[in-house]
Design a protein around this motif. Structure first.
Motif, PDB file in Angstrom:
ATOM      1  N   VAL A   1       0.857  -1.189   0.000  1.00 15.46           N
ATOM      2  CA  VAL A   1       0.000   0.000   0.000  1.00 15.46           C
ATOM      3  C   VAL A   1       0.890   1.235   0.000  1.00 15.46           C
ATOM      4  CG1 VAL A   1      -1.695   1.319   1.336  1.00 15.46           C
ATOM      5  CG2 VAL A   1      -1.866  -1.186   1.213  1.00 15.46           C
ATOM      6  N   VAL A   2       0.569   2.181  -0.854  1.00 14.59           N
ATOM      7  CA  VAL A   2       1.243   3.475  -0.855  1.00 14.59           C
ATOM      8  C   VAL A   2       0.276   4.442  -0.181  1.00 14.59           C
ATOM      9  CG1 VAL A   2       2.242   5.320  -2.257  1.00 14.59           C
ATOM     10  CG2 VAL A   2       2.448   2.932  -3.001  1.00 14.59           C
ATOM     11  N   PRO A   3       0.626   4.979   0.977  1.00 16.16           N
ATOM     12  CA  PRO A   3      -0.308   5.860   1.688  1.00 16.16           C
ATOM     13  C   PRO A   3      -0.493   7.196   0.982  1.00 16.16           C
ATOM     14  CG  PRO A   3       1.816   5.821   2.787  1.00 16.16           C
ATOM     15  CD  PRO A   3       1.888   4.815   1.672  1.00 16.16           C
TER      16      PRO A   3
ATOM     17  N   MET B   1       2.813   3.606 -12.244  1.00 17.20           N
ATOM     18  CA  MET B   1       1.828   4.663 -12.043  1.00 17.20           C
ATOM     19  C   MET B   1       2.446   5.821 -11.280  1.00 17.20           C
ATOM     20  SD  MET B   1      -1.993   4.372 -10.396  1.00 17.20           S
ATOM     21  CE  MET B   1      -1.491   4.242  -8.691  1.00 17.20           C
ATOM     22  N   PHE B   2       2.093   7.051 -11.701  1.00 23.03           N
ATOM     23  CA  PHE B   2       2.564   8.233 -11.002  1.00 23.03           C
ATOM     24  C   PHE B   2       1.525   9.331 -11.095  1.00 23.03           C
ATOM     25  CE2 PHE B   2       3.954   8.691 -15.347  1.00 23.03           C
ATOM     26  CZ  PHE B   2       3.830  10.039 -15.648  1.00 23.03           C
ATOM     27  N   GLU B   3       1.561  10.236 -10.120  1.00 17.96           N
ATOM     28  CA  GLU B   3       0.712  11.423 -10.120  1.00 17.96           C
ATOM     29  C   GLU B   3       1.591  12.607 -10.486  1.00 17.96           C
ATOM     30  OE1 GLU B   3      -1.648  14.241  -6.936  1.00 17.96           O
ATOM     31  OE2 GLU B   3      -1.573  12.083  -6.545  1.00 17.96           O
TER      32      GLU B   3
ATOM     33  N   GLY C   1       4.967   7.722  -1.846  1.00 13.53           N
ATOM     34  CA  GLY C   1       5.637   7.539  -3.125  1.00 13.53           C
ATOM     35  C   GLY C   1       6.915   8.360  -3.166  1.00 13.53           C
ATOM     36  N   LYS C   2       7.665   8.156  -4.231  1.00 16.11           N
ATOM     37  CA  LYS C   2       8.899   8.911  -4.414  1.00 16.11           C
ATOM     38  C   LYS C   2       8.573  10.194  -5.155  1.00 16.11           C
ATOM     39  CE  LYS C   2      11.599   4.738  -4.381  1.00 16.11           C
ATOM     40  NZ  LYS C   2      12.540   3.858  -5.041  1.00 16.11           N
ATOM     41  N   HIS C   3       8.958  11.323  -4.577  1.00 18.33           N
ATOM     42  CA  HIS C   3       8.621  12.632  -5.141  1.00 18.33           C
ATOM     43  C   HIS C   3       9.818  13.224  -5.868  1.00 18.33           C
ATOM     44  CE1 HIS C   3       4.697  13.043  -3.077  1.00 18.33           C
ATOM     45  NE2 HIS C   3       5.260  12.136  -2.279  1.00 18.33           N
TER      46      HIS C   3
ATOM     47  N   ALA D   1       4.936  12.340  -8.362  1.00 18.82           N
ATOM     48  CA  ALA D   1       4.941  11.456  -7.193  1.00 18.82           C
ATOM     49  C   ALA D   1       4.777  10.042  -7.735  1.00 18.82           C
ATOM     50  CB  ALA D   1       3.809  11.802  -6.236  1.00 18.82           C
ATOM     51  N   MET D   2       5.874   9.292  -7.713  1.00 18.62           N
ATOM     52  CA  MET D   2       5.853   7.918  -8.206  1.00 18.62           C
ATOM     53  C   MET D   2       5.109   7.042  -7.199  1.00 18.62           C
ATOM     54  SD  MET D   2       7.425   8.416 -10.894  1.00 18.62           S
ATOM     55  CE  MET D   2       8.877   8.196 -11.865  1.00 18.62           C
TER      56      MET D   2
END
Length: 162
Positions: free
Chosen positions: A8-10, A41-43, A14-16, A27-28
């Motif tokens: 789970v990625v809270p 997936m990334f934002e 993720g890696k920013h 944000a990976m």
């Protein structure tokens, strides 16, 4: 390929990474090496006017889910505009581009499946190429092809349907 273990990625996790473009960041959330190369997936946070390359990828489909802002998508010959909740599917081998055509900063969740094409985003977030030759090799390694300038940044953006 290794078998992925669930995780789970809270929220906020993720890696920013900051982009060289002011106000743009990533944000990976899911990296290919973490998902058995199934999904990447990334934002991404994208200031108004930010546009992608006009490109295609050979080995992965791409999905974009608009979280905030207004974006225009060109996928093949079709052009469409959408705000929060809009989902765009960009199949492999089909030229596509997008642009934040709203007046405010937007956010989009991007997903690649399988994860192969997302490897380019991972690589760029960790280290930018220093010259055109290095950039070309990086794109070739991840099977991306730039097909021309972003058509949404020109006059043809006027042929938009909603």
């Amino acid at each position: 390929m290794t078998v992925a273990k669930g995780f789970v990625v809270p929220a906020g996790g993720g890696k920013h990474f900051a982009s060289p473009t002011p106000g743009r960041s990533l944000a990976m959330k899911l990296l290919g090496r973490e998902t058995g190369e199934s999904i990447m997936m990334f934002e991404e946070t994208l200031p108004a006017g930010t546009a992608s390359l006009y490109h295609l990828h050979r080995d992965s489909d791409e999905v974009a889910w608009v979280l905030a802002g207004q974006f225009t998508f060109k996928i093949g010959d079709e052009v469409a505009v959408g705000g929060p909740g809009t989902c765009a599917f960009m199949p492999r081998n089909v030229p596509h581009a997008w642009k934040n055509t709203g007046s405010e900063t937007g956010r989009v969740l991007f997903l690649y499946t399988p994860a192969a094409a997302g490897g380019l985003i991972e690589a760029l977030s960790e280290r930018r190429p220093t010259d055109d030759d290095e950039r070309k090799k990086l794109f070739e390694r991840h099977r991306w092809e730039v097909v021309g300038p972003n058509p949404l940044s020109s006059r043809c953006a006027g042929r938009v349907r909603g």
